[in-house]
Design an enzyme around this catalytic site. Structure first.
Site, PDB file in Angstrom:
ATOM      1  N   CYS A   1       9.044 -14.962 -56.607  1.00  0.00           N
ATOM      2  CA  CYS A   1       9.117 -16.431 -56.559  1.00  0.00           C
ATOM      3  C   CYS A   1       8.791 -16.913 -55.150  1.00  0.00           C
ATOM      4  O   CYS A   1       8.433 -18.073 -54.956  1.00  0.00           O
ATOM      5  CB  CYS A   1      10.494 -16.907 -56.974  1.00  0.00           C
ATOM      6  SG  CYS A   1      11.819 -16.125 -56.036  1.00  0.00           S
TER       7      CYS A   1
ATOM      8  N   GLU B   1      16.657 -21.854 -60.980  1.00  0.00           N
ATOM      9  CA  GLU B   1      15.924 -21.352 -59.812  1.00  0.00           C
ATOM     10  C   GLU B   1      14.546 -20.975 -60.310  1.00  0.00           C
ATOM     11  O   GLU B   1      14.385 -19.993 -61.033  1.00  0.00           O
ATOM     12  CB  GLU B   1      16.649 -20.143 -59.217  1.00  0.00           C
ATOM     13  CG  GLU B   1      18.036 -20.466 -58.696  1.00  0.00           C
ATOM     14  CD  GLU B   1      18.031 -21.434 -57.530  1.00  0.00           C
ATOM     15  OE1 GLU B   1      17.030 -21.475 -56.795  1.00  0.00           O
ATOM     16  OE2 GLU B   1      19.020 -22.162 -57.367  1.00  0.00           O
TER      17      GLU B   1
HETATM   18  P1  NAP Z   1      10.897 -16.795 -67.944  1.00  0.00           P
HETATM   19  O1  NAP Z   1       9.813 -16.396 -68.844  1.00  0.00           O
HETATM   20  O2  NAP Z   1      11.141 -18.248 -67.784  1.00  0.00           O
HETATM   21  O3  NAP Z   1      12.213 -16.062 -68.502  1.00  0.00           O
HETATM   22  C1  NAP Z   1      13.510 -16.200 -67.912  1.00  0.00           C
HETATM   23  C2  NAP Z   1      14.552 -16.212 -69.016  1.00  0.00           C
HETATM   24  O4  NAP Z   1      14.541 -17.463 -69.697  1.00  0.00           O
HETATM   25  C3  NAP Z   1      14.337 -15.160 -70.087  1.00  0.00           C
HETATM   26  O5  NAP Z   1      15.597 -14.689 -70.508  1.00  0.00           O
HETATM   27  C4  NAP Z   1      13.639 -15.957 -71.179  1.00  0.00           C
HETATM   28  O6  NAP Z   1      13.830 -15.389 -72.444  1.00  0.00           O
HETATM   29  C5  NAP Z   1      14.329 -17.301 -71.092  1.00  0.00           C
HETATM   30  N1  NAP Z   1      13.493 -18.406 -71.563  1.00  0.00           N
HETATM   31  C6  NAP Z   1      12.282 -18.775 -71.061  1.00  0.00           C
HETATM   32  N2  NAP Z   1      11.815 -19.855 -71.715  1.00  0.00           N
HETATM   33  C7  NAP Z   1      12.733 -20.177 -72.645  1.00  0.00           C
HETATM   34  C8  NAP Z   1      12.832 -21.211 -73.622  1.00  0.00           C
HETATM   35  N3  NAP Z   1      11.875 -22.140 -73.767  1.00  0.00           N
HETATM   36  N4  NAP Z   1      13.922 -21.252 -74.399  1.00  0.00           N
HETATM   37  C9  NAP Z   1      14.901 -20.315 -74.267  1.00  0.00           C
HETATM   38  N5  NAP Z   1      14.861 -19.318 -73.367  1.00  0.00           N
HETATM   39  C10 NAP Z   1      13.809 -19.239 -72.558  1.00  0.00           C
HETATM   40  O7  NAP Z   1      10.682 -16.218 -66.483  1.00  0.00           O
HETATM   41  P2  NAP Z   1      10.311 -14.718 -66.074  1.00  0.00           P
HETATM   42  O8  NAP Z   1       8.947 -14.402 -66.521  1.00  0.00           O
HETATM   43  O9  NAP Z   1      11.398 -13.813 -66.498  1.00  0.00           O
HETATM   44  O10 NAP Z   1      10.326 -14.748 -64.502  1.00  0.00           O
HETATM   45  C11 NAP Z   1       9.211 -15.142 -63.720  1.00  0.00           C
HETATM   46  C12 NAP Z   1       9.464 -16.509 -63.107  1.00  0.00           C
HETATM   47  O11 NAP Z   1      10.747 -16.512 -62.486  1.00  0.00           O
HETATM   48  C13 NAP Z   1       8.466 -16.862 -62.008  1.00  0.00           C
HETATM   49  O12 NAP Z   1       8.078 -18.191 -62.152  1.00  0.00           O
HETATM   50  C14 NAP Z   1       9.278 -16.679 -60.723  1.00  0.00           C
HETATM   51  O13 NAP Z   1       8.832 -17.471 -59.659  1.00  0.00           O
HETATM   52  C15 NAP Z   1      10.647 -17.083 -61.183  1.00  0.00           C
HETATM   53  N6  NAP Z   1      11.696 -16.507 -60.354  1.00  0.00           N
HETATM   54  C16 NAP Z   1      12.417 -17.332 -59.552  1.00  0.00           C
HETATM   55  C17 NAP Z   1      13.385 -16.812 -58.706  1.00  0.00           C
HETATM   56  C18 NAP Z   1      14.180 -17.709 -57.816  1.00  0.00           C
HETATM   57  O14 NAP Z   1      15.183 -17.263 -57.279  1.00  0.00           O
HETATM   58  N7  NAP Z   1      13.802 -18.945 -57.590  1.00  0.00           N
HETATM   59  C19 NAP Z   1      13.632 -15.435 -58.685  1.00  0.00           C
HETATM   60  C20 NAP Z   1      12.889 -14.613 -59.526  1.00  0.00           C
HETATM   61  C21 NAP Z   1      11.929 -15.181 -60.358  1.00  0.00           C
HETATM   62  P3  NAP Z   1      12.562 -15.205 -73.419  1.00  0.00           P
HETATM   63  O15 NAP Z   1      11.567 -14.384 -72.688  1.00  0.00           O
HETATM   64  O16 NAP Z   1      13.178 -14.571 -74.624  1.00  0.00           O
HETATM   65  O17 NAP Z   1      12.024 -16.567 -73.658  1.00  0.00           O
END
Ligand code: NAP
Length: 482
Positions: A263, A226
């Protein structure tokens, strides 16, 4: 004592618990979810201060989010008790038919242990015991949580409450476990052969990296990512004329909510070129004070994306924000651009996670249709109209073609947790357009159908036996029985 386990220990525990979780009857499973909801509600006043400290989101917002987290668990308990998620379909044998038809009975079964990745921006609702964990447990799948590095202490506290509530309710140990918040733990989890599906909420970049890992495993598994989207809102000429200033103010309130870290933030307002609408938006944006962002990494990504956006040809700044190092806060940045300029630079149609949005101005209403055609996959798309405009009938099918939720005279930032909600959409909004991460249907992601053929009553799963022993909705010989 921390609840963090090594990936190996968490996967072993989840794997061992899977048969007992899958075999649980529906009232028992629903009671487990409710036990967690009750315990988390009771601990609200202890949890909120930790969340405030780690996320910088306000007390009111986070208090409300605890209610959303426990509401999700309770909705999933209702879904479990109601039982239609089992997808029971029975076709009785027709031995005299040509060719003879055997007795066929279909039911959805749990996939097995699910890896759940928490997002930074919803420390409760899309995190440790958030929607994905609730849906996974409801489906009968143990959940192994990879916490977000933005709120590790909160993750530990929530996990302790959830695990203790499950243990007190007699649930199998290993049904809910957690690994470290390190990036590597998440990678190791996705490639562990004992994990059967991944539910991810987060950025496009992170989601795609992990989706690739899931697909490249020797035994690939489903990955439900998501992600984010630009969530455009279109304003008809009539609506702008009638209530342009009010629409502009509503838009600014929506895209600055939570410092734009949703999001579902409306990243584009597509409206006729109109001085009063412009001025109202400008003044509303200038009136929003500095807001703290969730983490330094998110702030850096936001400021990088913002400066790229400001360099795009034709972008005019209406309210210039940016970061104030002294207070470590950001103020909203509002820009305007023509539809032609957006069509020339599709990067403007990508999510920029933070308090910024684009006023896309048109001079001929038909131009909206060109933009609607060019949209990427979206979580949501909205229309503000008066109701009688002929353009609406042309616009709506184009929005339905791209978005998972289409709104009328509203703002996309609130996502109700209900039976009918769909929170998803074609890529890049998600990696799995057919599913939702919010609402009752979220449970379906962690199930797969099996058909039992010619099986004697006594060895059939109980819900598939004659007489409907569990009293749940079933389709028998094509007829729905409630
Ligand atoms: P994020 O940086 O992608 O992190 C989400 C999770 O994924 C964290 O646990 C992160 O751990 C892990 N992760 C990210 N990249 C990784 C990689 N290359 N390898 C392994 N693990 C990885 O996202 P965020 O900053 O927490 O959240 C913001 C984003 O979420 C925005 O784009 C928002 O739109 C989206 N979002 C979507 C929804 C929906 O329902 N569609 C809801 C809420 C938020 P690490 O930080 O340790 O890498």
């Amino acid at each position: 004592m921390t609840r963090v386990l090594t990936v190996d220990a968490a996967c072993a525990a989840a794997h061992a618990a899977a048969p007992a979780v899958a075999a649980s009857d529906l009232p028992t499973r629903a009671a487990w979810l409710e036990a967690m909801a009750d315990a988390l509600d009771a601990a609200r006043d202890d949890l909120v201060p930790i969340a405030v400290e780690e996320s910088r989101l306000g007390v009111d917002r986070l208090t409300g989010e605890v209610g959303r987290m426990t509401g999700q668990l309770r909705l999933m308990a209702q879904v479990v008790r109601e039982g239609s998620f089992l997808g029971l379909v029975l076709d009785q044998a027709l031995p005299d038919a040509t060719p003879p038809r055997p007795d066929l009975r279909r039911m959805n079964v749990p996939l097995g242990p699910v890896a759940v990745f928490s997002a930074s921006n919803f420390p409760f609702a899309f995190a440790t015991i958030g929607g994905d964990t609730a849906a996974s447990l409801a489906a009968g799948c143990p959940a192994v949580v990879k916490p977000n590095p933005g709120h590790p202490r909160l993750a530990d506290a929530v996990m302790a409450i959830g695990q203790d509530a499950l243990a007190a309710a007699g649930a199998p140990a290993g049904m809910l476990t957690m690994v470290s918040h390190d990036l590597q733990a998440g990678i190791d989890l996705v490639v562990d052969d004992r994990i059967e599906a991944v539910a991810f909420t987060g950025s496009q970049r992170g989601g795609l990296a992990l989706a690739r890992l899931a697909a490249e495993r020797p035994r690939p598994i489903p990955f439900f990512g998501e992600l984010g989207s630009v969530n455009p809102v279109f304003v008809t000429a009539d609506a702008a004329r009638e209530r342009g200033a009010a629409i502009a103010e509503g838009w600014v309130a929506s895209f600055t909510l939570g410092a734009g870290q949703f999001c579902t933030k409306p990243g584009l307002l597509v409206a006729p070129r109109d001085e009063s609408l412009r001025a109202a938006a400008q003044s509303a944006a200038q009136g929003v004070g500095g807001q703290g962002m969730l983490t330094e990494a998110i702030r850096e990504t936001y400021l990088r994306g913002l400066s790229e956006r400001l360099e795009s040809t034709g972008v005019e700044v209406l309210a210039g924000g940016g970061w104030d190092a002294a207070t470590d806060t950001v103020t909203p940045t509002l820009v305007s651009v023509s539809i032609d300029a957006v069509l020339a630079d599709p990067a403007l149609l990508e999510e920029c996670f933070g308090p910024t949005s684009i006023l896309v101005e048109y001079t001929d209403e038909k131009q909206m249709l060109d933009l609607a055609e060019a949209l990427p996959g979206l979580l949501s798309a909205g229309v503000h109209g008066q109701g009688g405009e002929s353009i609406i009938a042309e616009l709506l099918p184009r929005l339905v073609a791209h978005a998972g939720r289409v709104l009328w005279n509203g703002w996309p930032t609130g996502v109700a947790v209900t039976w009918s909600m769909h929170h998803g959409g074609p890529f890049p909004a998600t990696t799995a357009a057919a599913t939702t991460s919010v609402g009752a249907a979220a449970v379906n992601r962690f199930l797969r159908p099996v058909t039992w053929q010619g099986m004697p009553q006594e060895i059939l799963p109980v819900p598939l036996r004659d007489g409907n022993p569990w009293g749940v909705p079933r389709r028998v010989d094509g007829v729905l029985e409630i």
